[in-house]
Design a protein around this motif. Structure first.
Motif, PDB file in Angstrom:
ATOM      1  N   PRO A 298       0.826  -1.209   0.000  1.00  0.00           N
ATOM      2  CA  PRO A 298       0.000   0.000   0.000  1.00  0.00           C
ATOM      3  C   PRO A 298       0.860   1.259   0.000  1.00  0.00           C
ATOM      4  N   PRO A 299       0.556   2.199  -0.873  1.00  0.00           N
ATOM      5  CA  PRO A 299       1.423   3.377  -1.022  1.00  0.00           C
ATOM      6  C   PRO A 299       1.101   4.464   0.003  1.00  0.00           C
ATOM      7  N   ALA A 300       2.124   5.203   0.371  1.00  0.00           N
ATOM      8  CA  ALA A 300       1.929   6.393   1.207  1.00  0.00           C
ATOM      9  C   ALA A 300       1.561   7.550   0.284  1.00  0.00           C
ATOM     10  N   LEU A 301       0.422   7.430  -0.350  1.00  0.00           N
ATOM     11  CA  LEU A 301       0.019   8.343  -1.424  1.00  0.00           C
ATOM     12  C   LEU A 301      -1.405   8.820  -1.180  1.00  0.00           C
ATOM     13  N   GLN A 302      -1.622  10.101  -1.455  1.00  0.00           N
ATOM     14  CA  GLN A 302      -2.969  10.672  -1.407  1.00  0.00           C
ATOM     15  C   GLN A 302      -3.375  11.043  -2.825  1.00  0.00           C
ATOM     16  N   ARG A 384      -9.227   2.147  -1.206  1.00  0.00           N
ATOM     17  CA  ARG A 384      -8.935   0.849  -0.593  1.00  0.00           C
ATOM     18  C   ARG A 384      -7.498   0.734  -0.107  1.00  0.00           C
ATOM     19  N   TRP A 385      -6.536   1.275  -0.877  1.00  0.00           N
ATOM     20  CA  TRP A 385      -5.136   0.972  -0.596  1.00  0.00           C
ATOM     21  C   TRP A 385      -4.289   2.183  -0.222  1.00  0.00           C
ATOM     22  N   ALA A 386      -4.596   3.361  -0.725  1.00  0.00           N
ATOM     23  CA  ALA A 386      -3.732   4.522  -0.501  1.00  0.00           C
ATOM     24  C   ALA A 386      -4.089   5.215   0.819  1.00  0.00           C
ATOM     25  N   ARG A 387      -3.350   6.272   1.133  1.00  0.00           N
ATOM     26  CA  ARG A 387      -3.605   6.994   2.386  1.00  0.00           C
ATOM     27  C   ARG A 387      -4.973   7.655   2.379  1.00  0.00           C
ATOM     28  N   SER A 388      -5.354   8.229   1.242  1.00  0.00           N
ATOM     29  CA  SER A 388      -6.667   8.859   1.143  1.00  0.00           C
ATOM     30  C   SER A 388      -7.047   9.015  -0.310  1.00  0.00           C
ATOM     31  N   ALA A 389      -8.337   9.208  -0.552  1.00  0.00           N
ATOM     32  CA  ALA A 389      -8.854   9.442  -1.902  1.00  0.00           C
ATOM     33  C   ALA A 389      -9.924  10.516  -1.840  1.00  0.00           C
ATOM     34  N   HIS A 390      -9.922  11.386  -2.827  1.00  0.00           N
ATOM     35  CA  HIS A 390     -10.984  12.387  -2.999  1.00  0.00           C
ATOM     36  C   HIS A 390     -11.412  12.372  -4.458  1.00  0.00           C
ATOM     37  N   GLY A 391     -12.704  12.501  -4.710  1.00  0.00           N
ATOM     38  CA  GLY A 391     -13.223  12.495  -6.065  1.00  0.00           C
ATOM     39  C   GLY A 391     -13.929  13.796  -6.398  1.00  0.00           C
ATOM     40  N   PHE A 448      -5.116  20.759  -1.354  1.00  0.00           N
ATOM     41  CA  PHE A 448      -4.752  19.342  -1.445  1.00  0.00           C
ATOM     42  C   PHE A 448      -3.238  19.184  -1.513  1.00  0.00           C
ATOM     43  N   ALA A 449      -2.566  20.035  -2.317  1.00  0.00           N
ATOM     44  CA  ALA A 449      -1.107  19.957  -2.416  1.00  0.00           C
ATOM     45  C   ALA A 449      -0.445  20.282  -1.080  1.00  0.00           C
ATOM     46  N   ARG A 450      -1.084  21.135  -0.295  1.00  0.00           N
ATOM     47  CA  ARG A 450      -0.491  21.558   0.978  1.00  0.00           C
ATOM     48  C   ARG A 450      -0.577  20.466   2.033  1.00  0.00           C
ATOM     49  N   ASP A 451      -1.767  19.849   2.184  1.00  0.00           N
ATOM     50  CA  ASP A 451      -1.903  18.881   3.282  1.00  0.00           C
ATOM     51  C   ASP A 451      -2.786  17.677   2.947  1.00  0.00           C
ATOM     52  N   PRO A 458     -13.735  12.690   2.024  1.00  0.00           N
ATOM     53  CA  PRO A 458     -13.012  11.692   1.238  1.00  0.00           C
ATOM     54  C   PRO A 458     -13.959  10.743   0.507  1.00  0.00           C
ATOM     55  N   TYR A 459     -13.431  10.155  -0.553  1.00  0.00           N
ATOM     56  CA  TYR A 459     -14.148   9.151  -1.337  1.00  0.00           C
ATOM     57  C   TYR A 459     -14.145   7.855  -0.539  1.00  0.00           C
TER      58      TYR A 459
END
Length: 491
Positions: A298-302, A384-391, A448-451, A458-459
C-alpha cells in the motif's frame, strides 16, 4: 543547484520564473530513441528565461503541407515560485500536460504557472518526448529503443525535482504531481511503477486517459505510421525518415478514424500512440498495475481524481460530428471495447430524453470508457489501498458552440490554472467565464497539495461523496453508481 551550477531567471509580477531548464540531455542522434540521460553538472550561470522547444509535433489543425513545430532539445522543466525565505519548505506541484501522447507543450499560455504560484506553491511544468520519439514501440529492438520512453522521461524529470527544487524553497517531500488527459494517464502509469515510489506524495488526476496498447496494437501502430510515411517499420528506417513525413503520418491517424480502422487500430484506440504494456517498463495496464502493486505494498500516497460530465463533446461538437453519428457506429464502438448491447442500451436510457440521439449516446459511452470510469476506478482503488482518496466531477457548462460544448474535456483547465483569458482559455470557456470558479478550484487544488485535504469529504463508503464543480460547488454522493457498474468486466 545541488551540483553548484547557477541559473538566471526572471521576476514577473512578484513571481520568480525560470524557463527551459534541461533535466536530460537532448534526445538527438544516437539518443533519439534511447532512455533519457541526465544533464552533466556545470559551473557558472546559465540562462533560464526562455522556454525550451516543444517536442516535435504538428499544429492541431495542420494541413498536409504544415511545417513541423518544436525541436529535439525539448526535455526541460519550468519553475514558477513565490518569494520564499531561506529554509522555506513550500509544497511543490508538478504539471504533466496532455495531448494524446503526440502533441502538447509547457509553453502553451494556458499552462502558465504564475497564478498557482501566488497561492504559495512552487509550480513545475515538465516536457517529455511525444509521438514516435516517446511512445512508438520497437519490439525486438529494446536494447536501442526501450519502450515507453516518454514515461522514462517523466521519471527523470521527477528525480530532477527531488534533487533540485529546494533551490526555489520547495519541499521535495511535499510533491504533488498533477496532469490532465494523457498527462493524467501517464501519471497513472507511473503510479503503478515501483520506480516512482517516493518521488511524489500526492497526485491529482484530471480526466485520466489510461488506455494502453497491447504488443499487437503497438505493432499495428508502428506498421501504420511506417506505411503512411513510406518507409519500413523498423527503428533504423523510421529514425532515418523525414521527420515531417512521420509527424504527418501520426497526425493523419489521429484525425481519421477510418484510417485507424483500416490499419487494424480498433475503436478503443482513439489516438494512434499510447503507452504500451511491454512487460518491462509497464508490466500491466494502469488499473491492473495499481491494483496489484498497491495490494502488495500500500502506497503512502494521497489521490484526488475526477472527470468532466461531458468529456467527448470536445471531439464531437466542433465541426458537427455529433449530428452525423449513426446507431451502427455506436454499436461498433461498444463491440470494439467489449461492452455488450444490453449494457450499452441501458446507458443510453440513463441519458436525459433530449440526449439519446446516436451522437449524444456515442459521446456518453466514449466519455465513460475513456475518462469517467477510469477516474472512478482509480478513486476506488485509492480509497482501498492509498492513504486517502478524494473524487470530483466537473459540471460547469461551457457556452461555446451555441451552448453545446458543455462540461467537455479540458474545460476545467483555464479554471485550474487561473488563465481564463488566454486564447485557449477563451476557446474553451467563452468570453465571460466565472472568475470565482477559478479562484475556488485553485484554492482546493492548492489545499490538497499543501496537506492532502481539498476541503470536502473523502471518497469512501457504499455511496462515496464527490465534489461537484459547476455553477455552484457542493459535495454529494456519486451520481448514477449503477452507470459505473455496467462497465464491470470492461474496465
Amino acid at each position: 543547484l545541488a551540483h553548484g551550477g547557477q541559473l538566471r531567471g526572471l521576476w514577473e509580477e512578484g513571481v520568480r520564473v525560470f524557463r527551459g531548464m534541461p533535466y536530460a540531455q537532448a534526445p538527438r542522434g544516437a539518443l533519439r530513441f534511447a532512455a533519457p540521460l541526465s544533464v552533466s553538472p556545470w559551473s557558472g550561470v546559465r540562462d533560464a528565461t526562455a522556454f525550451a522547444p516543444m517536442a516535435p509535433q504538428l499544429a492541431r489543425s495542420a494541413r498536409a503541407d504544415a511545417p513541423m513545430l518544436g525541436g529535439d532539445d525539448c526535455l526541460a522543466v519550468n519553475v514558477w515560485a513565490p518569494t520564499a525565505e531561506p529554509g522555506a519548505h513550500l509544497p511543490v506541484m508538478v504539471w504533466v500536460h496532455g495531448g494524446g501522447f503526440f502533441r502538447g507543450a509547457t509553453s502553451e499560455p494556458l499552462y502558465d504557472g504564475a497564478s498557482l504560484a501566488r497561492w504559495g506553491v512552487v509550480l513545475v511544468s515538465v516536457q517529455y518526448r511525444l509521438g514516435i520519439d516517446g511512445f512508438l514501440h520497437f519490439e525486438g529492438e529494446e536494447h536501442a529503443a526501450p519502450a515507453n520512453r516518454g514515461l522514462l522521461d517523466l521519471l527523470m524529470a521527477l528525480q530532477w525535482v527531488r534533487d533540485h527544487i529546494h533551490a526555489w524553497g520547495g519541499d521535495a517531500g511535499r510533491t504533488t504531481v498533477f496532469g490532465q488527459s494523457a498527462g493524467a494517464g501517464a501519471l497513472a502509469c507511473l503510479m503503478g511503477m515501483p520506480a516512482s515510489r517516493g518521488l511524489f506524495q500526492r497526485a491529482i488526476l484530471q480526466s485520466p486517459s489510461v488506455a494502453c496498447q497491447t504488443l499487437q496494437e503497438a505493432a499495428a501502430a508502428r506498421h501504420a505510421v511506417a506505411v503512411l510515411a513510406g518507409v519500413e517499420p523498423t527503428l533504423a528506417a523510421l529514425g532515418a525518415a523525414q521527420q515531417a513525413a512521420v509527424l504527418h503520418a501520426v497526425h493523419r491517424l489521429a484525425s481519421e478514424p477510418a484510417l485507424r480502422q483500416q490499419h487494424g487500430l480498433g475503436g478503443r484506440n482513439f489516438f494512434p500512440l499510447r503507452p504500451v504494456v511491454d512487460g518491462r517498463v509497464l508490466t500491466a495496464p494502469p488499473l491492473e498495475a495499481l491494483a496489484q502493486q498497491w495490494a502488495d505494498q500500500p502506497p503512502a500516497l494521497q489521490v484526488l481524481v475526477g472527470s468532466n460530465a461531458q468529456e467527448m463533446r470536445l471531439y464531437h461538437v466542433p465541426g458537427g460530428a455529433i449530428d452525423r453519428v449513426t446507431e451502427a457506429k455506436v454499436h461498433a464502438f461498444a463491440q470494439d471495447v467489449g461492452l455488450n448491447a444490453s449494457a450499452a442500451q441501458a446507458l443510453r436510457n440513463m441519458q436525459p430524453p433530449a440526449q439519446q440521439t446516436p451522437g449524444e449516446w456515442l459521446c456518453a459511452l466514449q466519455s465513460d470508457y475513456y475518462y469517467r470510469v477510469p477516474a472512478q476506478r482509480i478513486a476506488a482503488l485509492a480509497h482501498r489501498w492509498a492513504r486517502s482518496a478524494h473524487g470530483y466531477e466537473f459540471t460547469w457548462p461551457s457556452p461555446q458552440w451555441r451552448g453545446r460544448l458543455g462540461a467537455a474535456h479540458g474545460v476545467e483547465l483555464p479554471f485550474v490554472f487561473g488563465n481564463l483569458h488566454t486564447p485557449t482559455g477563451q476557446e474553451l470557456t467563452g468570453p465571460t467565464p466565472p472568475a470565482a470558479l477559478a479562484e475556488a478550484l485553485q484554492q482546493r487544488w492548492v489545499a490538497f497539495a499543501r496537506d492532502g485535504n481539498p476541503g470536502w469529504a473523502p471518497y469512501a463508503g457504499a455511496q462515496p461523496p464527490v465534489q461537484h464543480v459547476g455553477e455552484t460547488l457542493f459535495c454529494a454522493p456519486l451520481t448514477q453508481p449503477e452507470r459505473f457498474a455496467l462497465w464491470e468486466g470492461v474496465l
